[in-house]
Design an enzyme around this catalytic site. Structure first.
Site, mmCIF file in Angstrom:
data_model
loop_
_atom_site.group_PDB
_atom_site.id
_atom_site.type_symbol
_atom_site.label_atom_id
_atom_site.label_comp_id
_atom_site.label_asym_id
_atom_site.label_seq_id
_atom_site.Cartn_x
_atom_site.Cartn_y
_atom_site.Cartn_z
ATOM 1 N N HIS A 179 -5.295 -8.060 -3.022
ATOM 2 C CA HIS A 179 -6.138 -8.641 -2.116
ATOM 3 C C HIS A 179 -7.285 -9.081 -2.761
ATOM 4 O O HIS A 179 -8.098 -8.194 -2.931
ATOM 5 C CB HIS A 179 -6.188 -8.246 -0.860
ATOM 6 C CG HIS A 179 -4.827 -8.298 -0.022
ATOM 7 N ND1 HIS A 179 -4.556 -7.788 1.068
ATOM 8 C CD2 HIS A 179 -3.816 -9.419 0.073
ATOM 9 C CE1 HIS A 179 -3.493 -8.208 1.700
ATOM 10 N NE2 HIS A 179 -2.944 -9.276 0.967
ATOM 11 N N ARG A 181 -10.431 -10.151 -2.185
ATOM 12 C CA ARG A 181 -11.683 -9.721 -1.636
ATOM 13 C C ARG A 181 -11.984 -8.529 -1.501
ATOM 14 O O ARG A 181 -13.069 -7.938 -1.090
ATOM 15 C CB ARG A 181 -11.889 -10.628 -0.460
ATOM 16 C CG ARG A 181 -10.811 -10.184 0.750
ATOM 17 C CD ARG A 181 -11.016 -11.077 1.924
ATOM 18 N NE ARG A 181 -10.124 -10.723 2.915
ATOM 19 C CZ ARG A 181 -10.032 -11.592 3.972
ATOM 20 N NH1 ARG A 181 -10.589 -12.758 3.933
ATOM 21 N NH2 ARG A 181 -8.970 -11.454 4.916
ATOM 22 N N ARG A 234 -8.738 -14.287 -0.251
ATOM 23 C CA ARG A 234 -7.822 -13.056 -0.311
ATOM 24 C C ARG A 234 -6.445 -13.490 -1.105
ATOM 25 O O ARG A 234 -5.815 -12.414 -1.837
ATOM 26 C CB ARG A 234 -7.211 -13.054 1.396
ATOM 27 C CG ARG A 234 -6.005 -12.433 1.299
ATOM 28 C CD ARG A 234 -5.644 -12.265 3.049
ATOM 29 N NE ARG A 234 -4.477 -11.476 3.079
ATOM 30 C CZ ARG A 234 -4.102 -10.501 3.612
ATOM 31 N NH1 ARG A 234 -5.059 -9.623 4.080
ATOM 32 N NH2 ARG A 234 -3.060 -9.981 4.119
ATOM 33 N N ASN A 251 0.829 -10.365 -1.066
ATOM 34 C CA ASN A 251 1.169 -9.112 -0.135
ATOM 35 C C ASN A 251 2.110 -9.549 1.002
ATOM 36 O O ASN A 251 2.071 -8.838 2.002
ATOM 37 C CB ASN A 251 0.183 -8.184 0.414
ATOM 38 C CG ASN A 251 0.589 -6.462 0.259
ATOM 39 O OD1 ASN A 251 1.506 -6.547 -0.677
ATOM 40 N ND2 ASN A 251 0.120 -5.888 1.049
ATOM 41 N N SER A 305 -8.333 -2.456 1.057
ATOM 42 C CA SER A 305 -9.237 -1.953 2.106
ATOM 43 C C SER A 305 -9.360 -3.159 3.203
ATOM 44 O O SER A 305 -8.675 -4.057 3.029
ATOM 45 C CB SER A 305 -10.834 -2.037 1.170
ATOM 46 O OG SER A 305 -11.086 -3.430 1.017
ATOM 47 N N TYR A 356 0.054 -3.171 12.028
ATOM 48 C CA TYR A 356 0.926 -4.440 12.543
ATOM 49 C C TYR A 356 1.977 -4.460 11.757
ATOM 50 O O TYR A 356 1.945 -4.359 10.622
ATOM 51 C CB TYR A 356 -0.119 -5.460 12.525
ATOM 52 C CG TYR A 356 -1.078 -5.487 11.306
ATOM 53 C CD1 TYR A 356 -2.388 -5.460 11.180
ATOM 54 C CD2 TYR A 356 -0.539 -6.356 9.916
ATOM 55 C CE1 TYR A 356 -3.090 -5.409 10.085
ATOM 56 C CE2 TYR A 356 -1.012 -6.373 8.940
ATOM 57 C CZ TYR A 356 -2.448 -6.031 8.912
ATOM 58 O OH TYR A 356 -3.118 -6.075 7.933
ATOM 59 N N GLU A 378 -6.123 2.134 2.769
ATOM 60 C CA GLU A 378 -7.055 1.195 3.117
ATOM 61 C C GLU A 378 -8.345 1.845 3.081
ATOM 62 O O GLU A 378 -8.870 2.490 3.928
ATOM 63 C CB GLU A 378 -6.797 0.741 4.612
ATOM 64 C CG GLU A 378 -5.414 0.108 4.911
ATOM 65 C CD GLU A 378 -5.841 -1.463 4.681
ATOM 66 O OE1 GLU A 378 -6.939 -1.995 4.301
ATOM 67 O OE2 GLU A 378 -4.686 -2.321 4.707
HETATM 68 O O1 0X9 Z 1 -1.931 -6.673 5.697
HETATM 69 C C1 0X9 Z 1 -1.918 -6.098 4.499
HETATM 70 O O2 0X9 Z 1 -1.280 -6.689 3.566
HETATM 71 C C2 0X9 Z 1 -2.477 -4.814 4.267
HETATM 72 N N1 0X9 Z 1 -3.921 -4.834 5.072
HETATM 73 S S1 0X9 Z 1 -5.128 -5.655 4.492
HETATM 74 O O3 0X9 Z 1 -6.191 -5.426 5.474
HETATM 75 N N2 0X9 Z 1 -5.644 -4.953 3.110
HETATM 76 O O4 0X9 Z 1 -4.727 -7.063 4.188
HETATM 77 C C3 0X9 Z 1 -1.607 -3.703 4.941
HETATM 78 C C4 0X9 Z 1 -0.197 -3.859 4.295
HETATM 79 C C5 0X9 Z 1 0.562 -2.749 4.783
HETATM 80 N N3 0X9 Z 1 1.907 -2.607 4.345
HETATM 81 C C6 0X9 Z 1 2.840 -3.273 5.263
HETATM 82 N N4 0X9 Z 1 2.723 -3.885 6.205
HETATM 83 N N5 0X9 Z 1 4.185 -3.188 4.462
HETATM 84 ZN ZN ZN Z 2 -5.318 -5.837 1.367
#
Ligand code: 0X9
Ligand code: ZN
Length: 416
Positions: A179, A181, A234, A251, A305, A356, A378
């Site tokens: 990500h 940012r 992002r 991601n 993060s 989530y 994170e």
């Molecule tokens: O949402 C995400 O990709 C991650 N959090 S962020 O705030 N850095 O964007 C968490 C990813 C956790 N892993 C899975 N959901 N598989």
């Molecule tokens: Zn992230």
């Protein structure tokens, strides 16, 4: 005269195109603890209304952080009030917070003898990361740099390989900066390399017993775009067929349970998962590299993060875990205890889906291939979210190093 006006207009246009996105007047609101119904309402808002940027997504019994421009703040507050969601202001002016975070660290030490530009008093560029790992490789016979392919805009994606452990030693993979940012992620990944290599004498057992593979910046185009143009970008910077909005959330692009939860199919969304699984060149490059690692990494760490969490798989759905979830949880909790003891942070080790459910993340993919321990730290929020001032890089690196020691000591060969 007319020519001159035309030239000035063009000049102004070029300047406007190059200007950084201005976040003056933007605010981040943080909610109180959310009920399941409130979580649903916020998740609908997130996927249906691109005016709002969710810095921290809604989850039951937790808080969400939502950014809005001054123009849409009233609409956001009305929405929260309508759903009986308490809120307070977390960041009064995001533009100002960005400016503060871009000031050089007050503790900055200049080092004229440094062999590389990167220092952990300020955030480096993608070139700085590559120069740093090249320098580590040039100084150590057991270190090398592997180019794993180019990003969509042609930047070299490079992995540092620290293979002193030799063939058959457990492999460890570190991915950071998927990500754009989340600047603290590459900073902490490179800090880890510095500690492992330049402080070798204090803990020779780590480099001697493992092979480390480190990708400091998994989304180089997005990272550079967040430095030059839009601090809160992002995604990657790929074109999306038939859409004006650029970028896929790398991601959300991985093939394990792709698009099943926590994604958007709109190219303008920050959680756009791409039109097909592994559609993006950056995910393809990382996937191809990861598949060459044999044995499959015993430990894989993906730095993000900013939620003060240490996440473990799976994240695509509630109540879905790798078979060895008990040992994963135990080790994650021990790592977090050590981390918190360094600077008094209060990280928690939880399952990704508890934060989530979000499918198509790289951590789930690595776990699905059999990586025994997979974690997504994170890193610190400190009230700044993604715009963490650089004086927090070293404390973050130090506390994460304590977590590394716990994990490496536990999985050290012949120690179990
Ligand atoms: O949402 C995400 O990709 C991650 N959090 S962020 O705030 N850095 O964007 C968490 C990813 C956790 N892993 C899975 N959901 N598989
Ligand atoms: Zn992230």
């Amino acid at each position: 005269m007319r020519v001159q006006t035309g030239v000035s207009f063009l000049f102004a246009l070029v300047l406007a195109c190059q200007a950084k996105k201005d976040y003056s007047g933007y605010q981040v609101l943080t909610t109180g603890k959310l009920s399941p119904v409130q979580v649903d309402a916020l998740r609908n808002l997130q996927t249906s209304d691109e005016r709002f940027d969710f810095w921290k997504e809604a989850h039951p019994d937790g808080a969400a952080d939502v950014m809005s421009s001054a123009d849409h703040l009233t609409a956001l507050k009305e929405f929260l009030t309508k759903h009986n969601i308490d809120y307070s202001v977390k960041i009064q002016d995001v533009g100002e917070a960005i400016q503060i975070s871009e000031k050089p660290s007050p503790t900055k030490k200049s080092n004229p003898n440094a062999r590389y530009n990167l220092n952990w008093d300020e955030y480096g560029s993608h070139d700085d990361f590559n120069e740093f790992i090249e320098e580590i490789a040039s100084q150590n016979s057991w270190a090398s740099v592997r180019s794993i392919g180019k990003s969509v805009e042609g930047r070299d994606m490079k992995v540092l390989e620290l293979t002193k452990g030799g063939s058959g030693a457990p492999n460890i993979f570190i991915e950071a900066g998927i990500h754009a940012r989340e600047w603290i992620a590459p900073a902490v990944a490179t800090y880890t390399v510095k500690e492992l290599v330049e402080n070798y004498d204090s803990h020779p057992e780590y480099l001697d017993n493992f092979n480390f593979y480190v990708l400091p910046c998994a989304n180089p185009d997005g990272y550079e775009y967040s430095r030059s143009t839009d601090r809160l970008w992002r995604k990657n910077r790929g074109l999306n067929d038939g859409a004006l909005c650029k970028g896929v959330d790398l991601n959300r692009n991985w093939e394990f349970h792709w698009a099943e939860s926590g994604v958007s199919d709109s190219p303008c969304s920050d959680v756009f998962c791409g039109y097909t699984p592994t559609s993006e060149i950056e995910s393809q490059n990382i996937k191809a590299f990861y598949s060459t690692l044999s044995p499959v990494p015993e430990l894989t760490v993906c730095f993000h993060s900013a939620a003060n969490l240490w996440l473990y798989p799976y994240g695509y759905a509630y109540d879905s875990y790798p078979d060895n979830v008990d040992e994963i949880r135990r080790l994650g909790e021990d790592a977090v205890d050590a981390l918190n003891a360094v600077n008094g942070q209060s990280f928690e080790c939880i399952n990704s889906a508890e934060l989530y459910p979000a499918a198509g993340a790289s951590d789930d993919y690595y776990a699905s291939l059999g990586s025994r321990f997979v974690y997504t730290p994170e890193l610190r929020d400190n009230g700044f979210g993604f715009v963490l001032p650089p004086e927090y890089i070293i404390p973050s690196g130090e506390e994460v190093w304590a977590a590394w020691k716990v994990m490496l000591d536990k999985i050290m060969p012949n120690k179990e």
